[in-house]
Motif scaffolding. Structure first.
Motif, PDB file in Angstrom:
ATOM      1  N   LEU A  68      52.602 134.138   1.650  1.00 28.95           N
ATOM      2  CA  LEU A  68      54.007 134.547   1.711  1.00 28.95           C
ATOM      3  C   LEU A  68      54.142 135.962   2.263  1.00 28.95           C
ATOM      4  CD1 LEU A  68      56.668 133.833  -0.998  1.00 28.95           C
ATOM      5  CD2 LEU A  68      56.463 136.117  -0.056  1.00 28.95           C
ATOM      6  N   LEU A  69      53.291 136.872   1.789  1.00 26.57           N
ATOM      7  CA  LEU A  69      53.350 138.255   2.269  1.00 26.57           C
ATOM      8  C   LEU A  69      52.975 138.346   3.746  1.00 26.57           C
ATOM      9  CD1 LEU A  69      51.950 140.463  -0.636  1.00 26.57           C
ATOM     10  CD2 LEU A  69      54.259 140.443   0.311  1.00 26.57           C
ATOM     11  N   ASN A  70      52.011 137.550   4.192  1.00 26.45           N
ATOM     12  CA  ASN A  70      51.654 137.539   5.612  1.00 26.45           C
ATOM     13  C   ASN A  70      52.838 137.124   6.468  1.00 26.45           C
ATOM     14  OD1 ASN A  70      49.042 138.480   5.596  1.00 26.45           O
ATOM     15  ND2 ASN A  70      48.095 136.468   5.446  1.00 26.45           N
ATOM     16  N   ALA A  71      53.532 136.052   6.037  1.00 25.87           N
ATOM     17  CA  ALA A  71      54.699 135.590   6.782  1.00 25.87           C
ATOM     18  C   ALA A  71      55.796 136.652   6.768  1.00 25.87           C
ATOM     19  CB  ALA A  71      55.215 134.285   6.182  1.00 25.87           C
ATOM     20  N   ARG A  72      55.982 137.278   5.611  1.00 23.20           N
ATOM     21  CA  ARG A  72      57.013 138.317   5.502  1.00 23.20           C
ATOM     22  C   ARG A  72      56.677 139.514   6.387  1.00 23.20           C
ATOM     23  NH1 ARG A  72      58.139 142.792   1.984  1.00 23.20           N
ATOM     24  NH2 ARG A  72      60.398 143.064   1.706  1.00 23.20           N
ATOM     25  N   ASN A  73      55.415 139.883   6.465  1.00 21.89           N
ATOM     26  CA  ASN A  73      55.021 140.991   7.339  1.00 21.89           C
ATOM     27  C   ASN A  73      55.350 140.693   8.797  1.00 21.89           C
ATOM     28  OD1 ASN A  73      54.057 142.530   5.215  1.00 21.89           O
ATOM     29  ND2 ASN A  73      51.951 141.820   5.431  1.00 21.89           N
ATOM     30  N   ASN A  74      55.163 139.431   9.204  1.00 23.85           N
ATOM     31  CA  ASN A  74      55.541 139.049  10.567  1.00 23.85           C
ATOM     32  C   ASN A  74      57.041 139.174  10.778  1.00 23.85           C
ATOM     33  OD1 ASN A  74      52.886 136.742  10.810  1.00 23.85           O
ATOM     34  ND2 ASN A  74      53.271 138.379  12.261  1.00 23.85           N
ATOM     35  N   LEU A  75      57.818 138.794   9.754  1.00 20.68           N
ATOM     36  CA  LEU A  75      59.275 138.947   9.839  1.00 20.68           C
ATOM     37  C   LEU A  75      59.651 140.413  10.031  1.00 20.68           C
ATOM     38  CD1 LEU A  75      60.828 136.623   7.082  1.00 20.68           C
ATOM     39  CD2 LEU A  75      61.227 136.509   9.537  1.00 20.68           C
ATOM     40  N   VAL A  76      58.995 141.293   9.297  1.00 20.61           N
ATOM     41  CA  VAL A  76      59.276 142.729   9.405  1.00 20.61           C
ATOM     42  C   VAL A  76      58.911 143.234  10.803  1.00 20.61           C
ATOM     43  CG1 VAL A  76      58.660 145.009   8.521  1.00 20.61           C
ATOM     44  CG2 VAL A  76      59.029 143.118   6.925  1.00 20.61           C
ATOM     45  N   ASP A  77      57.805 142.747  11.347  1.00 14.85           N
ATOM     46  CA  ASP A  77      57.414 143.147  12.704  1.00 14.85           C
ATOM     47  C   ASP A  77      58.479 142.739  13.725  1.00 14.85           C
ATOM     48  OD1 ASP A  77      55.069 144.197  11.738  1.00 14.85           O
ATOM     49  OD2 ASP A  77      53.852 142.431  12.231  1.00 14.85           O
ATOM     50  N   ILE A  78      58.976 141.510  13.595  1.00 21.17           N
ATOM     51  CA  ILE A  78      60.021 141.029  14.505  1.00 21.17           C
ATOM     52  C   ILE A  78      61.282 141.845  14.329  1.00 21.17           C
ATOM     53  CG2 ILE A  78      61.538 139.071  15.026  1.00 21.17           C
ATOM     54  CD1 ILE A  78      59.183 137.237  14.267  1.00 21.17           C
ATOM     55  N   ARG A  79      61.612 142.156  13.079  1.00 19.37           N
ATOM     56  CA  ARG A  79      62.807 142.963  12.801  1.00 19.37           C
ATOM     57  C   ARG A  79      62.693 144.348  13.448  1.00 19.37           C
ATOM     58  NH1 ARG A  79      64.825 147.326  11.329  1.00 19.37           N
ATOM     59  NH2 ARG A  79      66.588 147.466   9.887  1.00 19.37           N
ATOM     60  N   ASP A  80      61.492 144.938  13.416  1.00 21.52           N
ATOM     61  CA  ASP A  80      61.291 146.261  14.012  1.00 21.52           C
ATOM     62  C   ASP A  80      61.473 146.212  15.532  1.00 21.52           C
ATOM     63  OD1 ASP A  80      60.804 147.300  11.535  1.00 21.52           O
ATOM     64  OD2 ASP A  80      58.597 147.244  11.721  1.00 21.52           O
ATOM     65  N   VAL A  81      61.006 145.141  16.169  1.00 23.23           N
ATOM     66  CA  VAL A  81      61.192 145.000  17.604  1.00 23.23           C
ATOM     67  C   VAL A  81      62.679 144.877  17.943  1.00 23.23           C
ATOM     68  CG1 VAL A  81      60.740 143.523  19.601  1.00 23.23           C
ATOM     69  CG2 VAL A  81      58.905 143.976  17.955  1.00 23.23           C
ATOM     70  N   LEU A  82      63.398 144.087  17.144  1.00 21.71           N
ATOM     71  CA  LEU A  82      64.829 143.891  17.386  1.00 21.71           C
ATOM     72  C   LEU A  82      65.604 145.192  17.197  1.00 21.71           C
ATOM     73  CD1 LEU A  82      65.374 140.493  15.533  1.00 21.71           C
ATOM     74  CD2 LEU A  82      65.562 140.873  17.982  1.00 21.71           C
ATOM     75  N   ASP A  83      65.104 146.081  16.359  1.00 20.52           N
ATOM     76  CA  ASP A  83      65.815 147.310  16.021  1.00 20.52           C
ATOM     77  C   ASP A  83      65.572 148.426  17.042  1.00 20.52           C
ATOM     78  OD1 ASP A  83      67.591 148.662  14.356  1.00 20.52           O
ATOM     79  OD2 ASP A  83      65.970 149.588  13.206  1.00 20.52           O
ATOM     80  N   ARG A  84      64.683 148.199  18.011  1.00 19.10           N
ATOM     81  CA  ARG A  84      64.396 149.242  19.003  1.00 19.10           C
ATOM     82  C   ARG A  84      65.517 149.374  20.028  1.00 19.10           C
ATOM     83  NH1 ARG A  84      58.163 147.279  19.995  1.00 19.10           N
ATOM     84  NH2 ARG A  84      57.377 147.886  17.941  1.00 19.10           N
ATOM     85  N   GLN A  87      56.119 132.730  17.173  1.00 19.77           N
ATOM     86  CA  GLN A  87      55.246 131.587  16.944  1.00 19.77           C
ATOM     87  C   GLN A  87      54.179 131.914  15.904  1.00 19.77           C
ATOM     88  OE1 GLN A  87      55.796 128.515  18.111  1.00 19.77           O
ATOM     89  NE2 GLN A  87      54.087 127.840  16.833  1.00 19.77           N
ATOM     90  N   GLN A  88      53.670 133.128  15.936  1.00 16.77           N
ATOM     91  CA  GLN A  88      52.689 133.551  14.941  1.00 16.77           C
ATOM     92  C   GLN A  88      53.305 133.552  13.542  1.00 16.77           C
ATOM     93  OE1 GLN A  88      51.418 137.661  15.141  1.00 16.77           O
ATOM     94  NE2 GLN A  88      49.358 137.142  14.441  1.00 16.77           N
ATOM     95  N   MET A  89      54.537 134.031  13.450  1.00 15.57           N
ATOM     96  CA  MET A  89      55.237 134.043  12.169  1.00 15.57           C
ATOM     97  C   MET A  89      55.436 132.620  11.639  1.00 15.57           C
ATOM     98  SD  MET A  89      58.686 133.461  11.084  1.00 15.57           S
ATOM     99  CE  MET A  89      59.710 133.980  12.469  1.00 15.57           C
ATOM    100  N   LEU A  90      55.857 131.701  12.490  1.00 19.95           N
ATOM    101  CA  LEU A  90      56.028 130.312  12.062  1.00 19.95           C
ATOM    102  C   LEU A  90      54.694 129.709  11.634  1.00 19.95           C
ATOM    103  CD1 LEU A  90      58.528 128.919  14.750  1.00 19.95           C
ATOM    104  CD2 LEU A  90      59.022 129.582  12.394  1.00 19.95           C
ATOM    105  N   GLY A  91      53.611 130.100  12.327  1.00 20.08           N
ATOM    106  CA  GLY A  91      52.287 129.612  11.946  1.00 20.08           C
ATOM    107  C   GLY A  91      51.894 130.050  10.543  1.00 20.08           C
ATOM    108  N   ARG A  92      52.288 131.264  10.159  1.00 20.36           N
ATOM    109  CA  ARG A  92      51.995 131.744   8.813  1.00 20.36           C
ATOM    110  C   ARG A  92      52.767 130.937   7.767  1.00 20.36           C
ATOM    111  NH1 ARG A  92      50.060 137.131   9.489  1.00 20.36           N
ATOM    112  NH2 ARG A  92      48.357 136.915  10.990  1.00 20.36           N
ATOM    113  N   PHE A  93      54.023 130.665   8.058  1.00 18.94           N
ATOM    114  CA  PHE A  93      54.811 129.836   7.144  1.00 18.94           C
ATOM    115  C   PHE A  93      54.182 128.453   7.014  1.00 18.94           C
ATOM    116  CE2 PHE A  93      58.183 132.960   7.629  1.00 18.94           C
ATOM    117  CZ  PHE A  93      58.864 132.883   6.420  1.00 18.94           C
ATOM    118  N   ARG A  94      53.822 127.872   8.151  1.00 19.76           N
ATOM    119  CA  ARG A  94      53.272 126.508   8.113  1.00 19.76           C
ATOM    120  C   ARG A  94      51.941 126.469   7.382  1.00 19.76           C
ATOM    121  NH1 ARG A  94      51.765 122.603   7.000  1.00 19.76           N
ATOM    122  NH2 ARG A  94      51.817 120.525   7.959  1.00 19.76           N
ATOM    123  N   ALA A  95      51.129 127.509   7.520  1.00 24.78           N
ATOM    124  CA  ALA A  95      49.834 127.547   6.835  1.00 24.78           C
ATOM    125  C   ALA A  95      50.025 127.535   5.321  1.00 24.78           C
ATOM    126  CB  ALA A  95      49.050 128.780   7.264  1.00 24.78           C
ATOM    127  N   ALA A  96      51.062 128.204   4.834  1.00 19.78           N
ATOM    128  CA  ALA A  96      51.329 128.227   3.392  1.00 19.78           C
ATOM    129  C   ALA A  96      51.658 126.839   2.862  1.00 19.78           C
ATOM    130  CB  ALA A  96      52.472 129.186   3.089  1.00 19.78           C
TER     131      ALA A  96
END
Length: 373
Positions: free
Chosen positions: A357-373, A319-328
């Motif tokens: 854009l970078l804020n949203a991308r950073n959230n994507l990377v955070d989610i990707r790291d969780v999925l990779d655990r 939800q935080q990641m989507l919020g960053r996209f929507r804010a842009a």
């Protein structure tokens, strides 16, 4: 004592006035010459030229209207799908009290949104990039190299990039079981059609020949995506909503956004001419279109991968990641300025868009790291 200073200032403004006058005269000279030529011609030639000019005015009037009328533009359009009401992930069996009824499965929200984005681009609006008047440019100068009438085309190309990426991932991973099952024909055709040249019209001059215009090919992709969802709803095909598939999808989106971020950074650092940077607007609106498309696609992905997101406890982060996209998407300046980051007169819209854009991308990377655990 002040007379020399006053004369100096008057001289400056006088020189500026003469310079502006010379520029205006240079711009008007061809039109004045043409009007004198037209006044000296006979009635038949005047009628022919007049009809041609009237036709030209009508064509360019229609072109200007199409570039300025953004039908269906709504950053929150994805809310109309009511994905929050969905209780099942894509491909899951739909419970049915009637045992004799045909088996049904949940359709894909990602596929629904991808088809909807294409529909907005080629059915609700004209596809600007393939219009002859857009391809002709401004007196031969590419519209993208001017500050005029190219914003919608750039936005459409940004949205189109998200659909292209999504159709590729649907074919390669999301609609296959561990890449061992066959490729779905509808998705394969949709992917191929979305790779079609963005600037095709009925006639091509390089190489010369007749071609199918871009909007017609993209409309076929809408049908193919919806046909796949119909097959999925009838449980005839699969949607493999595993965590590693979601991880790979997010990786590809992150790479896309990284390329766009680099494009914005380069333009912002090397060409910061404020309101006078004629290429800043197409960079900005391409990035905006990409954020617009991925905001919708990722909102849909939350429904399609609901069990994975719940299992990995990703709800809040998502939800935080989507919020960053929507804010842009709240940044919609009338005129794009590529000013210096430390400037105080002209804003720096490219750097601002790049920040979101970078804020949203950073959230994507955070989610990707969780999925990779």
């Amino acid at each position: 004592m002040l007379d020399p200073i006053i004369q100096f200032i008057q001289g400056i403004f006088s020189a500026i006035g003469r310079g502006v006058g010379m520029v205006i005269a240079w711009i008007l000279y061809p039109f004045l010459s043409a009007s004198r030529w037209y006044a000296s011609r006979g009635m038949i030639l005047k009628a022919i030229v007049g009809l041609f000019l009237l036709l030209l005015v009508g064509i360019y009037g229609h072109f200007i209207w199409e570039t300025q009328a953004w039908t269906g533009f709504n950053p929150d359009f994805v809310n109309d799908y009511k994905f929050g009401d969905r209780k099942l992930a894509a491909g899951a069996d739909v419970p049915n009290a009637d045992a004799a009824a045909p088996k049904k499965c949940q359709t894909s929200a990602i596929v629904d949104v991808a088809a909807g984005l294409i529909d907005m681009e080629v059915n609700q609006n004209s596809w600007i990039s393939s219009m002859p008047t857009y391809k002709a440019g401004l007196f031969g100068l590419d519209w993208d190299s001017t500050p005029f009438l190219d914003n919608k085309a750039s936005f459409q190309r940004g949205v189109n990039q998200t659909v292209r990426r999504t159709t590729i991932e649907l074919v390669d991973t999301l609609a296959r079981v561990r890449a061992t099952s066959g490729v779905n024909r509808n998705l394969q055709d949709a992917r191929q059609n979305m790779q079609y040249n963005e600037e095709s019209w009925y006639i091509s001059f390089s190489p010369f020949g007749f071609r199918t215009p871009t909007p017609a090919i993209y409309r076929q992709a809408i049908t193919e995506l919806r046909d796949f969802n119909k097959e999925l709803g009838d449980c005839q095909v699969t949607f493999d909503g595993r965590a590693d598939n979601l991880l790979q999808f997010l990786d590809r989106i992150s790479n896309d956004l990284g390329n766009t971020s680099a494009m914005l950074k380069e333009r912002s650092e090397k060409y910061n001419a404020g309101w006078f940077d004629t290429r800043a607007d197409d960079r900005f609106w391409f990035a905006y279109g990409q954020m617009y498309g991925y905001y919708a696609i990722l909102t849909a992905a939350r429904s399609d991968f609901a069990p994975v997101i719940a299992e990995k406890n990703l709800g809040q982060l998502w939800q935080q990641m989507l919020g960053r996209f929507r804010a842009a998407l709240n940044i919609q300046p009338a005129i794009i300025s590529n000013g210096r980051e430390d400037g105080w007169i002209m804003p720096t819209h490219l750097a601002t868009q790049g920040f979101y854009l970078l804020n949203a991308r950073n959230n994507l990377v955070d989610i990707r790291d969780v999925l990779d655990r």
